[in-house]
Design an enzyme around this catalytic site. Sequence first.
Site, PDB file in Angstrom:
ATOM      1  N   CYS A  33       0.806  -1.248   0.119  1.00 51.05           N
ATOM      2  CA  CYS A  33      -0.053   0.054   0.069  1.00 51.05           C
ATOM      3  C   CYS A  33       1.125   1.130  -0.023  1.00 51.05           C
ATOM      4  O   CYS A  33       1.642   1.458   1.151  1.00 51.05           O
ATOM      5  CB  CYS A  33      -0.822  -0.039   1.171  1.00 51.05           C
ATOM      6  SG  CYS A  33      -1.828   1.458   1.439  1.00 51.05           S
ATOM      7  N   CYS A  48      -1.115   3.871  -6.484  1.00 53.65           N
ATOM      8  CA  CYS A  48      -2.041   3.089  -5.628  1.00 53.65           C
ATOM      9  C   CYS A  48      -2.105   1.630  -5.915  1.00 53.65           C
ATOM     10  O   CYS A  48      -2.465   1.407  -7.099  1.00 53.65           O
ATOM     11  CB  CYS A  48      -3.219   3.943  -5.400  1.00 53.65           C
ATOM     12  SG  CYS A  48      -4.629   2.758  -4.321  1.00 53.65           S
TER      13      CYS A  48
HETATM   14  N1  DGL Z   1      -3.948   0.862  -1.737  1.00 54.29           N
HETATM   15  C1  DGL Z   1      -3.558   1.988  -1.413  1.00 54.29           C
HETATM   16  C2  DGL Z   1      -2.431   2.424  -1.717  1.00 54.29           C
HETATM   17  O1  DGL Z   1      -1.499   1.708  -2.562  1.00 54.29           O
HETATM   18  C3  DGL Z   1      -4.448   3.109  -1.201  1.00 54.29           C
HETATM   19  C4  DGL Z   1      -6.041   3.035  -0.944  1.00 54.29           C
HETATM   20  C5  DGL Z   1      -6.659   3.828   0.180  1.00 54.29           C
HETATM   21  O2  DGL Z   1      -6.805   4.928  -0.054  1.00 54.29           O
HETATM   22  O3  DGL Z   1      -6.854   3.202   1.297  1.00 54.29           O
HETATM   23  O4  DGL Z   1      -2.033   3.660  -1.693  1.00 54.29           O
END
Ligand code: DGL
Length: 260
Positions: free
Chosen positions: A75, A186
């Site tokens: 993430c 993301c």
């Molecule tokens: N999957 C997360 C990232 O790579 C972001 C998603 C969220 O806002 O929770 O930043």
Amino acid sequence: MEKSEKPIAVFDSGVGGISVLKEMVHLMPNEDFIYYGDSAHAPYGTKPLEEVRALTVSHVENFLAEGDKAVAIACNTATSAALAYLREHFPELPLVGIEPALKPAVLHKEGGTVLVMATPMTLREEKFKRLLARFSGDANVINLPCPGLMEFVESGHFESKEVRDFLDQLLYDYKDNKVDAAVLGCTHYPFVRPIIQEVLGDQVTIFDGAYGTAKELKRRIEAAGLTRKDKDHKGTVTFRNSAPNPEKMALCKRLLDFRG
Ligand code: DGL
């Protein structure tokens, strides 16, 4: 059980990190993985930094308590909020994070225009500012916060007309090959990559950090002497989620099989 036989924990605010898990499974097919999505608290990208850091640290403490041999923060948002803290407090742990793949996107075309799509927090934080200072070179880098986009993936509606309309609007100024490259900063966004490609135009090259992160995880596990020795063991993936309803668990499996 030997430490090398313990699983690798992969974590995201929700189901997005499965785009990174996929590359890890591919590179390390005989390792066991636990994928933990914190969907109950998602999205992270629009929360205050301290809250995301506290959530991330507590998940990592749980992984350590159950003896997982390595941790991947799949993430970008949680990485920008907590990676430095985690490295400082758990120096022995093989740990990787993910950040927007700016460098290959800038190198793709000299003096090109690079669109970086990410959460508001990722684009706002120090970590990304340092990345920009280091790798932007003579590229024209455009930062595009995308609040609202990850929700289409979380809800499983990532191939819907609604997400297509949302992206049409969000990317309106960059449509029809106006940029040279786009960075999916993301881990949820690779699941809407086909639609992003369609809207941005077929001349645009799209980058994400999944493969680089998987390679770095493999390297760190090797360096720590924790690679599984029984090469004929067929690795497993166990999904866990803080909102473990049947739809979410089915979505996890669907995303692991997704070919975009
Ligand atoms: N999957 C997360 C990232 O790579 C972001 C998603 C969220 O806002 O929770 O930043």
